[in-house]
Design an enzyme around this catalytic site. Sequence first.
Site, PDB file in Angstrom:
ATOM      1  N   THR A 110     -63.975 -61.677  87.967  1.00 30.41           N
ATOM      2  CA  THR A 110     -64.931 -62.537  87.530  1.00 30.41           C
ATOM      3  C   THR A 110     -64.895 -64.179  88.278  1.00 30.41           C
ATOM      4  O   THR A 110     -64.136 -64.341  88.811  1.00 30.41           O
ATOM      5  CB  THR A 110     -64.819 -63.071  86.034  1.00 30.41           C
ATOM      6  N   THR A 186     -58.374 -60.951  93.175  1.00 29.99           N
ATOM      7  CA  THR A 186     -58.307 -61.197  94.686  1.00 29.99           C
ATOM      8  C   THR A 186     -56.678 -60.294  94.864  1.00 29.99           C
ATOM      9  O   THR A 186     -55.786 -59.674  96.299  1.00 29.99           O
ATOM     10  CB  THR A 186     -57.438 -62.951  94.641  1.00 29.99           C
ATOM     11  N   ASP A 187     -55.742 -59.519  94.058  1.00 32.32           N
ATOM     12  CA  ASP A 187     -54.759 -58.731  94.036  1.00 32.32           C
ATOM     13  C   ASP A 187     -55.046 -58.094  95.288  1.00 32.32           C
ATOM     14  O   ASP A 187     -53.665 -57.896  96.047  1.00 32.32           O
ATOM     15  CB  ASP A 187     -54.285 -57.506  92.761  1.00 32.32           C
ATOM     16  N   LYS A 265     -52.933 -60.804 101.286  1.00 32.35           N
ATOM     17  CA  LYS A 265     -52.705 -62.063 100.326  1.00 32.35           C
ATOM     18  C   LYS A 265     -51.319 -62.848  99.987  1.00 32.35           C
ATOM     19  O   LYS A 265     -50.178 -61.603  99.979  1.00 32.35           O
ATOM     20  CB  LYS A 265     -52.805 -61.854  99.196  1.00 32.35           C
TER      21      LYS A 265
END
Lengths: 464, 502
Positions: A110, A186-187, A265
Amino acid sequence: MTETNDPLKGYRGRARERLQALGVRVWSEVRILNEEGSSFEGVILPRSETSDDLHVVVKLATGYNVGLHIDRIREIQELGFKEAIYKIPEQEFPESPDLPKVTLLGTGGTIASRLDYRTGAVIPAFTPGELYGAVPELAELCNLTTRKIFGVFSENMGWEEYVTLARAVGDEIEAGVDGVVIGHGTDTMGHTAAVLSFMVQNSPVPIVLVGSQRSSDRPSSDAALNLIHAVRSAAYGDVAEVQICMFGPTSDQYGLLHRGTRCRKMHSSYRSTFRTVGDIPLCRVSATEFEPLTDEYLPRNSHRRVKIDPLYDDRVTILYYYPGMKPDIVDALVEQGYQGIIIAGTGLGHVNKPVFPALERAIEKGVHVVMTVQTLWGYAQMYVYDTGRDLLDIGIVPLDNMLPETALMKLGWVLGHTHDHDEVREMMRHSFSHEITEREPHNGYLILQGGLPETEEFVLSQWK
Amino acid sequence: MLGSLHFPLANLERRAVEGSIDYEQVGLRVGLEVHQQLLTEQKMFCRCPAGLYTEHHDGIVLRHMRPTLSELGEYDGTALMEFKTKKNIVYLLHKSNVCTYEMDDTPPFIVNRRAIDIAIEHCLMLGCDVVDEVHIARKQYLDGSIPTGFQRTAIVGVNGRLPFRGRQLTVIQVSVEEDSCREVRDRGHLAVWRTDRLGMPLIETVTGPELRTPEEVEEAILLIGRVGRSTGHVRVGMGASRQDVNVSVRGGQRVEIKGVPQASRARQLVHSEALRQVELLRLRDELHRRGFQRPSDIDMEHIDITTLVTDFRLDSLRRENWERFVEAEEMRPGMELAEGPFSVRAIRLPGLAGTVGRASQPGRTFAHELAGRVRVIATLDQPPILLHSDDWPEYPQAGEELKEIRQAASCTPDDALVVVWGVESDTVTAAEEIQLRYADATEGVPHETRQALPDGCTDFERILPGPDRMYPDTDSPPRLVSRARVDRLRVDLPEPPWGRQA
């Protein structure tokens, strides 16, 4: 959001029985009297399914929620019923013929959303009109089209989704957009960026993945600024590659464009979580400027024809080496039918001796075994020590400075094309999109050590 | 809200001028929100030490706040107001007292159990009914006082009673919440906050609006303070206890006076606010008399008069004077000033001559109400913030210069005139805010949070937010409060202050 008609959504066991007996439901406006004689006026909220079956959640007029134990409730009087219906406000996204065309593909992250106050669920804003309502700055940048590809958390992305996404990107480019933005959790954004770097080749325009580290329902969210940076990069940026656009520092200052194959990340919650590893980022992007950091990239060129190559074999895995690893784990993988194993080895690319025979057996059975380094920075240089040389002799393919996750996505993609050992080796060692670089610049490895006087001085002089 | 006054205006007028009013006659009602920091070793949602203050920093973060959409698909009024300010918000960090939680780069850890225990003790002292499950909520603040943009807060108890002057004062609720940042400065588009205090647990005791005089307010603050201190588990000393005082008069509106540091200060503040509300109701009646019945009846025009005033003697209007601080001969840093051309703006207030200079609080006029909005929302904070025709400064040629501006703005003798200056976009915001403030004035007293000034008056801080700014904290699970735990805490309760007095 899943719709449900259950009038006692989330309530189980005793709480459910009691509420049923009292003749009230979720969204009932109630006055609850408890055994102490306290009265609570408010609305019964749905209960989180992971919570116990002993409490009723009530939103009071002040906006606060409280949980009341079902056994302490003496009576409930229903005063009314007020089901909340939520809708993101839509405003027509203004069209400007002179502005570039950008398509936003949604995968489920989102980027702009609104919290459903009563349930705590997040309702994503996604249509151009909804996004315009949330981030009006977008209308000054481009003509925006949106397409929802799927709605999954990023940990639920997988090979089938990668293929669908790659094809969707191809369709948009064929249709003549000036840039593609992909909204993504983002993971696993790094994995998706890596695999798209192989599946989408020769792009004429930028393909930019974006997400947020602080959900967009909070005032301090990084979502809006990330989206503005990403849309600008897609509409006006010069890098026609797959890239990730996220915060540079944790401050609201600028974003960085990271190459899809070289990005990771690095923090579970910081805004500035994405870092280019073993190289420097492509570009710095702010609300008003681009500052290219390198000229080694594929520039935008509308005459180029995109090639979508969405083949894969998902029987690949990463083996993260640890001291004392036993050979049976490798045998088990082979037995289960895995066709490719990425080893994240120690140091320059090593595993312990007892595992050697198992690796040898695996390779004899046609499993492709490649070596990356768990240090993330630096090269697998297996000729330096005897261990490395022995591993090379067995037939393990060193992948230089390819990141383990990038190697995993690449091997899955390569095995979709061929299982021939030599061809796999050649494709894995060929750099399609800078996944292997021949040179590591000295500023490609910068992890400042906190606590040192010079670092502290530097940190204090900069926005963090 | 349009209410009518139930007392003779003529009497009131004389008393207001004298600065004294009959609190019973005007229907003064005051409720309290008393905040007390808890004596815990650690902060509420992380493991940083609580109560360790620093005056220097070793890291800085820059943030901006955006309003999030409200329940009805609209932006919360307060949030939108605070977004208009386009503030650059800077946080000063020091490793000794903050971690990545305070800078909003790490989600909350499980709420401090000791803080909940102390809050339960406080609830029991006040005879509150302790809730069975504590639900953490987020209360939105966009002024930058909390880097997340919201304060984590939760109700622990409700329905308490406090023996007070022979009656029972209602305690509506006791909540436990995290403390906010300390303001270092707030000028123009730049607000600077220190984060050391951020995240310390505090309890908030909310009373019903049942206090009737400034004296009662002071006494009740002291009493609630004593209840908290009697457990030995709240902090004492400067800043450890602060209260918000909610004031209204009949026909007025609840106005929250924020952050009153000492009980003794509350008396004068309550008095000034009562007076202010009475005066605002009189202004409303005057506006109605002049035909401004509804907010939409107020209409203003504004024009740029930068060129006209370039050679005026009035030097507040000069660009170079605006670009430096008045109090120090120092240039403002770029982050304080918005980007854009310097502009002087004349706002014509049709039919409102004489209303800008009407009395409000002791020693202040309605112009102060306008200046408050301009200072906070348009961020034009250089004194004197605005000039107006009801009280134009005195200097040689003042008359001529005012006349020239009035002419340029096409003012008739019935019109009032206000002049603001600064970056062009901010002056436009200022003009809009002045119109909005007058629109509010047609309805009486606006719902505001006001800050306490040293002289016992108040100034605008923000629009008072409603329940829409509350939403569940999706990062924190609800915490169970078993009856056994409540009973265990009940055992060691000290005797309440009123018990000792009896």
